[in-house]
Scaffold this motif. Structure first.
Motif, short mmCIF file in Angstrom:
data_model
loop_
_atom_site.label_atom_id
_atom_site.label_comp_id
_atom_site.label_asym_id
_atom_site.label_seq_id
_atom_site.Cartn_x
_atom_site.Cartn_y
_atom_site.Cartn_z
N GLY A 1 10.98 -47.71 -75.88
CA GLY A 1 11.88 -47.22 -76.93
C GLY A 1 12.09 -48.26 -78.02
N GLU A 2 12.27 -49.51 -77.62
CA GLU A 2 12.45 -50.58 -78.61
C GLU A 2 11.17 -50.80 -79.40
OE1 GLU A 2 14.09 -53.55 -80.96
OE2 GLU A 2 15.03 -51.97 -79.77
N ALA A 3 10.02 -50.73 -78.74
CA ALA A 3 8.74 -50.88 -79.45
C ALA A 3 8.57 -49.77 -80.49
CB ALA A 3 7.58 -50.86 -78.45
N ILE A 4 8.96 -48.55 -80.13
CA ILE A 4 8.89 -47.44 -81.09
C ILE A 4 9.77 -47.74 -82.29
CG2 ILE A 4 9.51 -45.02 -81.49
CD1 ILE A 4 8.71 -44.54 -78.49
N ARG A 5 11.01 -48.16 -82.05
CA ARG A 5 11.93 -48.44 -83.17
C ARG A 5 11.40 -49.57 -84.05
NH1 ARG A 5 15.29 -47.15 -78.94
NH2 ARG A 5 15.63 -49.32 -78.34
N GLN A 6 10.87 -50.63 -83.43
CA GLN A 6 10.34 -51.75 -84.22
C GLN A 6 9.12 -51.33 -85.04
OE1 GLN A 6 9.69 -55.45 -82.18
NE2 GLN A 6 11.69 -55.39 -81.20
N LEU A 7 8.25 -50.53 -84.43
CA LEU A 7 7.06 -50.09 -85.15
C LEU A 7 7.43 -49.13 -86.28
CD1 LEU A 7 4.06 -50.21 -85.53
CD2 LEU A 7 3.80 -48.56 -83.65
N VAL A 8 8.35 -48.22 -86.03
CA VAL A 8 8.81 -47.32 -87.09
C VAL A 8 9.42 -48.13 -88.24
CG1 VAL A 8 10.48 -45.53 -87.72
CG2 VAL A 8 9.15 -45.31 -85.61
N ALA B 1 4.11 -43.80 -84.77
CA ALA B 1 4.38 -44.89 -83.84
C ALA B 1 4.22 -44.44 -82.40
CB ALA B 1 5.80 -45.44 -84.07
N GLU B 2 4.75 -43.27 -82.07
CA GLU B 2 4.63 -42.77 -80.69
C GLU B 2 3.19 -42.50 -80.32
OE1 GLU B 2 9.02 -40.71 -80.19
OE2 GLU B 2 7.27 -39.41 -80.44
N SER B 3 2.43 -41.97 -81.24
CA SER B 3 1.01 -41.71 -80.98
C SER B 3 0.25 -43.02 -80.75
CB SER B 3 0.41 -40.95 -82.16
OG SER B 3 -0.96 -40.73 -81.98
N TRP B 4 0.50 -44.01 -81.61
CA TRP B 4 -0.18 -45.30 -81.46
C TRP B 4 0.19 -45.94 -80.13
CZ3 TRP B 4 0.89 -50.30 -80.44
CH2 TRP B 4 -0.13 -51.22 -80.65
N ILE B 5 1.46 -45.92 -79.78
CA ILE B 5 1.92 -46.56 -78.54
C ILE B 5 1.34 -45.84 -77.32
CG2 ILE B 5 3.98 -46.93 -77.11
CD1 ILE B 5 5.41 -47.75 -79.76
N ALA B 6 1.29 -44.51 -77.35
CA ALA B 6 0.69 -43.77 -76.24
C ALA B 6 -0.78 -44.16 -76.06
CB ALA B 6 0.82 -42.26 -76.47
N LEU B 7 -1.50 -44.29 -77.15
CA LEU B 7 -2.90 -44.74 -77.06
C LEU B 7 -2.99 -46.17 -76.53
CD1 LEU B 7 -4.33 -43.24 -80.37
CD2 LEU B 7 -4.91 -42.55 -78.03
N TYR B 8 -2.10 -47.02 -76.98
CA TYR B 8 -2.11 -48.43 -76.58
C TYR B 8 -1.82 -48.60 -75.10
CZ TYR B 8 -1.18 -53.43 -76.58
OH TYR B 8 -1.22 -54.78 -76.30
N VAL B 9 -0.83 -47.88 -74.59
CA VAL B 9 -0.48 -48.03 -73.17
C VAL B 9 -1.37 -47.18 -72.28
CG1 VAL B 9 1.90 -48.73 -73.61
CG2 VAL B 9 1.39 -46.32 -73.14
N GLY B 10 -2.06 -46.20 -72.85
CA GLY B 10 -2.96 -45.36 -72.08
C GLY B 10 -2.26 -44.27 -71.29
N MET C 1 7.98 -35.04 -80.25
CA MET C 1 8.56 -36.31 -80.62
C MET C 1 9.53 -36.73 -79.51
SD MET C 1 10.26 -37.36 -84.27
CE MET C 1 11.85 -36.59 -84.13
N ILE C 2 9.33 -37.93 -78.97
CA ILE C 2 10.14 -38.46 -77.89
C ILE C 2 11.42 -39.10 -78.43
CG2 ILE C 2 10.18 -40.15 -76.00
CD1 ILE C 2 8.22 -37.84 -75.52
N SER C 3 11.30 -39.84 -79.49
CA SER C 3 12.43 -40.61 -80.03
C SER C 3 13.41 -39.72 -80.78
CB SER C 3 11.93 -41.69 -80.98
OG SER C 3 11.11 -42.59 -80.28
N ASP C 4 14.66 -40.10 -80.73
CA ASP C 4 15.73 -39.40 -81.43
C ASP C 4 15.81 -39.91 -82.86
OD1 ASP C 4 18.17 -37.78 -81.56
OD2 ASP C 4 19.18 -39.72 -81.65
N LEU C 5 15.71 -39.01 -83.83
CA LEU C 5 15.77 -39.38 -85.24
C LEU C 5 17.04 -40.16 -85.56
CD1 LEU C 5 14.66 -39.28 -88.14
CD2 LEU C 5 15.74 -37.03 -88.36
N ALA C 6 18.17 -39.72 -85.03
CA ALA C 6 19.45 -40.40 -85.32
C ALA C 6 19.44 -41.83 -84.81
CB ALA C 6 20.60 -39.62 -84.70
N THR D 1 10.57 -39.18 -89.69
CA THR D 1 10.01 -38.38 -88.59
C THR D 1 8.50 -38.57 -88.50
OG1 THR D 1 11.78 -36.74 -88.76
CG2 THR D 1 9.74 -36.02 -87.72
N ALA D 2 7.83 -38.60 -89.64
CA ALA D 2 6.38 -38.84 -89.65
C ALA D 2 6.05 -40.23 -89.11
CB ALA D 2 5.82 -38.67 -91.06
N LYS D 3 6.86 -41.23 -89.46
CA LYS D 3 6.64 -42.58 -88.96
C LYS D 3 6.88 -42.65 -87.45
CE LYS D 3 5.96 -44.18 -93.14
NZ LYS D 3 4.61 -44.44 -93.62
#
Length: 89
Positions: free
Chosen positions: A53-60, A30-39, A1-6, A24-26
Protein backbone atom coordinates in the motif's frame (compact mmCIF):
# COMPACT_ATOMS: atom_id res chain seq x y z
CA UNK A 1 -8.42 -0.60 -8.51
CA UNK A 2 -7.17 -1.80 -5.11
CA UNK A 3 -6.20 1.55 -3.59
CA UNK A 4 -8.69 4.01 -2.16
CA UNK A 5 -8.70 7.32 -4.04
CA UNK A 6 -9.36 9.27 -0.83
CA UNK A 7 -6.35 7.67 0.91
CA UNK A 8 -4.07 8.44 -2.02
CA UNK A 9 -5.32 12.04 -2.17
CA UNK A 10 -4.65 12.39 1.56
CA UNK A 11 -1.09 11.12 0.97
CA UNK A 12 -0.71 13.73 -1.79
CA UNK A 13 -2.30 16.40 0.44
CA UNK A 14 -4.96 17.10 -2.20
CA UNK A 15 -8.39 18.18 -0.97
CA UNK A 16 -10.23 19.12 -4.19
CA UNK A 17 -11.63 16.86 -6.91
CA UNK A 18 -10.06 18.57 -9.93
CA UNK A 19 -7.47 15.85 -10.58
CA UNK A 20 -9.48 12.78 -9.53
CA UNK A 21 -9.43 11.24 -13.02
CA UNK A 22 -5.70 11.84 -13.37
CA UNK A 23 -4.95 10.44 -9.90
CA UNK A 24 -7.13 7.40 -10.60
CA UNK A 25 -5.16 6.75 -13.79
CA UNK A 26 -1.89 7.07 -11.85
CA UNK A 27 -3.19 4.61 -9.22
CA UNK A 28 -4.09 2.10 -11.93
CA UNK A 29 -0.65 2.48 -13.52
CA UNK A 30 1.14 2.09 -10.19
CA UNK A 31 -0.90 -0.97 -9.21
CA UNK A 32 -0.31 -2.58 -12.58
CA UNK A 33 3.44 -1.96 -12.41
CA UNK A 34 3.66 -3.27 -8.84
CA UNK A 35 1.66 -6.40 -9.69
CA UNK A 36 4.07 -7.12 -12.54
CA UNK A 37 7.07 -6.41 -10.32
CA UNK A 38 6.00 -8.70 -7.48
CA UNK A 39 4.63 -11.33 -9.87
CA UNK A 40 1.21 -11.56 -8.26
CA UNK A 41 -2.18 -9.95 -8.84
CA UNK A 42 -2.72 -7.46 -6.03
CA UNK A 43 -6.33 -8.67 -5.68
CA UNK A 44 -4.89 -12.02 -4.50
CA UNK A 45 -3.60 -10.42 -1.31
CA UNK A 46 -6.04 -10.57 1.59
CA UNK A 47 -5.37 -8.17 3.14
CA UNK A 48 -2.99 -6.06 1.07
CA UNK A 49 0.33 -5.86 2.95
CA UNK A 50 0.96 -2.35 4.28
CA UNK A 51 4.32 -2.21 2.47
CA UNK A 52 2.58 -2.67 -0.87
CA UNK A 53 0.00 0.00 0.00
CA UNK A 54 2.80 2.42 0.85
CA UNK A 55 4.66 1.52 -2.36
CA UNK A 56 1.50 2.29 -4.34
CA UNK A 57 1.12 5.68 -2.63
CA UNK A 58 4.79 6.56 -3.18
CA UNK A 59 4.70 5.53 -6.82
CA UNK A 60 1.46 7.43 -7.45
CA UNK A 61 2.99 10.51 -5.82
CA UNK A 62 6.05 10.26 -8.06
CA UNK A 63 3.93 9.76 -11.18
CA UNK A 64 1.62 12.63 -10.23
CA UNK A 65 4.34 15.12 -9.29
CA UNK A 66 6.63 14.33 -12.24
CA UNK A 67 4.27 13.93 -15.17
CA UNK A 68 7.08 14.27 -17.70
CA UNK A 69 9.00 11.30 -16.30
CA UNK A 70 12.24 13.23 -15.82
CA UNK A 71 12.88 12.18 -12.21
CA UNK A 72 14.30 8.77 -11.31
CA UNK A 73 12.07 6.05 -9.95
CA UNK A 74 11.44 6.40 -6.18
CA UNK A 75 14.16 4.33 -4.50
CA UNK A 76 12.06 3.31 -1.52
CA UNK A 77 9.47 1.50 -3.66
CA UNK A 78 11.84 -1.35 -4.52
CA UNK A 79 12.73 -1.78 -0.84
CA UNK A 80 9.07 -1.86 0.19
CA UNK A 81 8.29 -4.54 -2.39
CA UNK A 82 11.38 -6.73 -1.97
CA UNK A 83 9.85 -9.14 0.54
CA UNK A 84 6.80 -9.70 -1.66
CA UNK A 85 8.57 -10.28 -4.98
CA UNK A 86 8.25 -13.76 -6.45
CA UNK A 87 11.60 -14.80 -7.86
CA UNK A 88 11.87 -17.33 -10.64
CA UNK A 89 14.67 -18.57 -12.81
Amino acid sequence: MISDLAAVKAHLNITDDADDDLITAKIETAESWIALYVGKDLADYDPLPPEIGEAIRQLVAALYEDREGAEPFPKGVHDLLAAHRAWGF
